[in-house]
Structures are given as C-alpha cells and as structure tokens.
Design an enzyme around this catalytic site. Sequence first.
Site, PDB file in Angstrom:
ATOM      1  N   HIS A 154       0.815  -1.224   0.000  1.00 12.88           N
ATOM      2  CA  HIS A 154       0.000   0.000   0.000  1.00 12.88           C
ATOM      3  C   HIS A 154       0.847   1.273   0.000  1.00 12.88           C
ATOM      4  O   HIS A 154       0.298   2.366  -0.171  1.00 12.88           O
ATOM      5  CB  HIS A 154      -0.938   0.032   1.215  1.00 12.88           C
ATOM      6  CG  HIS A 154      -1.982  -1.039   1.217  1.00 12.88           C
ATOM      7  ND1 HIS A 154      -2.909  -1.169   0.207  1.00 12.88           N
ATOM      8  CD2 HIS A 154      -2.249  -2.037   2.101  1.00 12.88           C
ATOM      9  CE1 HIS A 154      -3.703  -2.206   0.469  1.00 12.88           C
ATOM     10  NE2 HIS A 154      -3.332  -2.755   1.607  1.00 12.88           N
ATOM     11  N   ASP A 190      -2.586 -10.465  -2.443  1.00 20.14           N
ATOM     12  CA  ASP A 190      -3.158 -10.060  -1.156  1.00 20.14           C
ATOM     13  C   ASP A 190      -4.657  -9.794  -1.354  1.00 20.14           C
ATOM     14  O   ASP A 190      -5.101  -9.507  -2.470  1.00 20.14           O
ATOM     15  CB  ASP A 190      -2.442  -8.785  -0.688  1.00 20.14           C
ATOM     16  CG  ASP A 190      -2.847  -8.327   0.704  1.00 20.14           C
ATOM     17  OD1 ASP A 190      -2.142  -8.655   1.661  1.00 20.14           O
ATOM     18  OD2 ASP A 190      -3.878  -7.620   0.822  1.00 20.14           O
ATOM     19  N   HIS A 192      -6.246  -7.244  -0.450  1.00 26.12           N
ATOM     20  CA  HIS A 192      -6.435  -5.826  -0.793  1.00 26.12           C
ATOM     21  C   HIS A 192      -5.624  -5.450  -2.033  1.00 26.12           C
ATOM     22  O   HIS A 192      -4.531  -5.978  -2.253  1.00 26.12           O
ATOM     23  CB  HIS A 192      -5.975  -4.941   0.374  1.00 26.12           C
ATOM     24  CG  HIS A 192      -6.619  -5.272   1.689  1.00 26.12           C
ATOM     25  ND1 HIS A 192      -6.049  -6.125   2.604  1.00 26.12           N
ATOM     26  CD2 HIS A 192      -7.800  -4.872   2.211  1.00 26.12           C
ATOM     27  CE1 HIS A 192      -6.850  -6.228   3.667  1.00 26.12           C
ATOM     28  NE2 HIS A 192      -7.917  -5.490   3.453  1.00 26.12           N
ATOM     29  N   ASP A 279      -4.451 -12.913   3.712  1.00 26.88           N
ATOM     30  CA  ASP A 279      -5.737 -12.382   4.182  1.00 26.88           C
ATOM     31  C   ASP A 279      -6.902 -12.741   3.255  1.00 26.88           C
ATOM     32  O   ASP A 279      -8.034 -12.317   3.490  1.00 26.88           O
ATOM     33  CB  ASP A 279      -5.679 -10.860   4.443  1.00 26.88           C
ATOM     34  CG  ASP A 279      -4.948 -10.069   3.391  1.00 26.88           C
ATOM     35  OD1 ASP A 279      -4.579 -10.627   2.343  1.00 26.88           O
ATOM     36  OD2 ASP A 279      -4.733  -8.854   3.621  1.00 26.88           O
TER      37      ASP A 279
END
Length: 336
Positions: A154, A190, A192, A279
């Site tokens: 991120h 991931d 996200h 995740d």
Amino acid sequence: MISFFDERQLRHAPLRELHNGAWTPYAECADRARNIRDAIGTPAPARDFGMAPIEAVHDADYLAFLKGAHAAWRAALREDDAIAYTWPVVRRRKLSLERIDARLGQYSFDASTPIAEGTWDGAYWSAQTALTALDAVLAGARTAFALCRPPGHHAGADYLGGYCYLNNAAIAAQHAHAAGAGPVAILDVDYHHGNGTQDIFEARGDIFFASIHADPVTDYPFYWGHADETGSGDGAGTTLNIPMPRGTRIDAYLAALDTALARINDWGARLLVLSFGADTFSGDPISHFAIETEDFATIGARIAALGLPTAIIMEGGYAVGDLGGNVARFLSGFPD
Ligand code: SP5
Ligand code: ZN
C-alpha cells in the site's frame, strides 16, 4: 525453500489503530511474523543492501520524513505513536512543510498506519529482507521467501498507508530490473489491492503489475484497483486489475489467477515478484474471501507452474493463529 526474516523487523510495534471511529488493537502485530517464522523453520537474517535500492523507489523527502517522524512527534511533546489528523487531498503538492501534523498528512493516505518508535527500523529491515530474497533468486534460487513485516504494497513512492511504509515488493522488483534480470512482473495476491505498487509502476512499460483483490467498490483501499485501471503513458496496458466479490471461493479465484498468469506469460516476464497476502483466508478477521487452508497449496502450485524465478514477498494476513500454517501451505506449492 530458502527463506529470510530479520528480528529487527519486530521493532515496529504500533499500539493501536483507528478503525471505524474507535481505537482497536493493531491488526498488523509483531506476533504475525513470529507465527510465520515458527511455521517455516529457521529463516536466515537479512543482508544490508543500504539505502540505494530503497531510494530507487521512494522519494528522498518521504524517506527523511519517515525516518524522523516519531522523533518529531516526541519533540512536539506527544505521547505514543504519530498519526495524522489532516490531509491535503486535492491540494497535495511538494511543499516544504515544518509542522509534524502537516507532514503526517502530506505523506499518508489513511489514519490506520501509525508511526511508532521502532517503525523506521522495522520497515528498513523488512525492505532488506525482501532484497535478500530477491538477491537469492538472482543468484540462482528458483524461489525464495521474504517474511516481510511490516508489509509494503500500500506504500507509494511518497506515502504510507494500509500498515505499509516502504514498498518491499516494488523495491525488490526495481532492484531486479536494475540488475538486468527483467522483464520483471509483479503479481499481487493479497486480499487488498496493491495501490502503492500500482502507483509506482503504472506509467512504466518495463515492469508489469497484476493484482487479484477484493472489489474496491466494497473494500479498502476503495480508490484504486478498479478494472479500468490498466496503466498510463509508457505503461499503457501493463497494469491488470481483477476485482473479485466478497465471498470468493477457490474455483473462481483460480480462474482469475489463470487470467493473470496468462497475461504475465504473454508479456514475456522472466522474473516474478509475488506480493503474497494470506488475508484471502476464510478466517481472516478483516477480510471477506473464502479461501481455505488447503487451497493455499493449490494457489502456490498454480503460480509456480508459470516456471519463473520467483521472490515471494509477504504482505497481509491477520488470522494470527492460522497464519503460519497458511503461509507454509502456500510455500509448499513451490519447488525448492
Ligand atoms: C497489507 C494489508 O493487508 N493491509 C490491509 C490494510 C487494511 N486497512 C483497512 C482495514 C482496517 C481494519 N482494521 C481492523 C482493526 C482490528 N483491530
Ligand atoms: Zn491485505
């Protein structure tokens, strides 16, 4: 499989995060790394590649901010961890700002990524761990695992967010590119979207970025990762985003993965940097896919079948008790 982790990464330990208007325990906790470390045997420590490969990705002003932010917060007589309360949004441009509060807003995009006393050390050694794994691949290892933590995907060239400070995968990919090991592709699996990685490379045609993630219509980071983001300028067509609905199970996930792998193969990648988040697990406390523990081996094997030298960079995964098992299962899908 050869794996790397540096105990100095544990120095990063924020106390709490702001979530839905309240303080909650920090999901990206040091115990995540301990759980993975204990499940994968004895990872080797990082080598120190210094600042140059980090400076090849991140802006000098951002790095100076990140290094000094916690001390500046203390100098302003604040307690605990540094965190922003105001952001420039449409007014964002390179200003030389003095106040720590102005600088925190300038260099972050969310309020869930505090800067603690050990954040710089932890992030620095996390990046070195990624570089050490990448270097092992350059030296001939088929696959190497970097137990990065804090995660990186991120973080952009000049901003932090999403529990990320230095973009480990981008630093590794750029290092591989500079070493002439390219064309380099980054695959991000991931839960996200890897917005920081995309921002760093989206206008470049020499590094491919593909991501499979929760649809940003429903999930963080909301403003990136939509299917119409395909790259810009010289990088037109070298970004691939595959958003998936909440509840995604292994069959639909593998279909998306096959699409991404085919694109990476068609583009002519010779080295893969894999941003791996666990995740996507059904039991993850902050995510909403339905990948089961045994599915991780299938996903790993599918990616391994691409046949590329691969540096695996750890990103998210917050079901701490299951994390090491899920990561070990994923890695078991790769040849040594
Ligand atoms: C690397 C990575 O997976 N970053 C994910 C960042 C997600 N941030 C938004 C969701 C915040 C959820 N916070 C839950 C707090 C529980 N104590
Ligand atoms: Zn994630």
